[in-house]
Scaffold this motif. Sequence first.
Motif, short mmCIF file in Angstrom:
data_model
loop_
_atom_site.label_atom_id
_atom_site.label_comp_id
_atom_site.label_asym_id
_atom_site.label_seq_id
_atom_site.Cartn_x
_atom_site.Cartn_y
_atom_site.Cartn_z
N HIS A 119 178.01 22.51 -7.48
CA HIS A 119 177.22 23.55 -6.93
C HIS A 119 176.06 22.19 -6.68
O HIS A 119 175.49 22.01 -7.95
CB HIS A 119 177.01 24.78 -8.35
CG HIS A 119 178.04 25.91 -8.30
ND1 HIS A 119 177.78 27.15 -8.59
CD2 HIS A 119 178.83 25.86 -6.55
CE1 HIS A 119 178.92 27.98 -8.48
NE2 HIS A 119 179.63 26.90 -7.58
N TYR A 121 171.65 22.33 -5.25
CA TYR A 121 171.05 24.02 -4.84
C TYR A 121 170.06 22.38 -3.80
O TYR A 121 169.39 22.08 -3.98
CB TYR A 121 170.07 24.45 -5.95
CG TYR A 121 171.25 24.37 -6.89
CD1 TYR A 121 171.64 25.76 -6.59
CD2 TYR A 121 172.23 23.65 -7.01
CE1 TYR A 121 172.33 26.21 -7.67
CE2 TYR A 121 172.82 24.26 -8.63
CZ TYR A 121 173.17 26.29 -8.46
OH TYR A 121 174.27 26.87 -9.24
N LEU A 178 170.23 28.98 -8.47
CA LEU A 178 169.59 28.06 -10.02
C LEU A 178 169.23 29.14 -11.14
O LEU A 178 169.99 28.73 -12.04
CB LEU A 178 168.51 26.90 -10.01
CG LEU A 178 168.71 26.02 -9.59
CD1 LEU A 178 168.09 24.95 -9.03
CD2 LEU A 178 170.25 25.06 -10.41
#
Length: 215
Positions: A119, A121, A178
Amino acid sequence: MRHAQRHAQTRTRERRQRLAIEAARLMIESGIRDFHRAKLKAAQRLGIHDDESLPRNSEIEQALREHQRLFLGEAQATLLHDRRQAALRAMVFFERFQPRLVGPVLQGTADRHSAVCLHLYTDDAEAVPRFLLEHRIPVETQTRRLRLDRERSAEFPVYVFSAEDTPFDLTVLPLDALRQAPLDRIDDRPMRRAGIEAVRRLLVAEEIAGFEAAD
């Protein structure tokens, strides 16, 4: 009546276990990534068609771990370690996007079909594709729906590519994601995820365990 009920419950449990084992085998041998698809294919193969016998995702994951322990042994441990090393190198490369490792490579159920799932961000929708283009990394663009919590879900861009003979799968999320990981498809809890330092510690722990086992 109670005896018949207990017998029916026992049969259902046995069918669930058989389906979990077959679904796990299909995922490992055929590279199926979707738990629901693996369940249905296993049910078709075994001729079991009642919904009560379909195993939970967590039961399939447990069967995956058991299959790997019994049939793959040291080869599985080596593959997992290699994937985690590749993940760490990629995370350092994508460090500006605060990467988190998720999925089978982190959970310990990765096989030869498993991608390193990260992932990334950022609130700049073009930042990741621009970064990939600058580094001349050819990618396939997809989208993925993730559940942010029990009431909300959304589509996010995904970039898929291969490097070092390893498949990578990058999902790009906004910075505020997050704070809490999306829900895991296995148990509907926030996904387990690990940053760069956590992956480094994981690799060190594996190496120490390997040295101790060799003594």
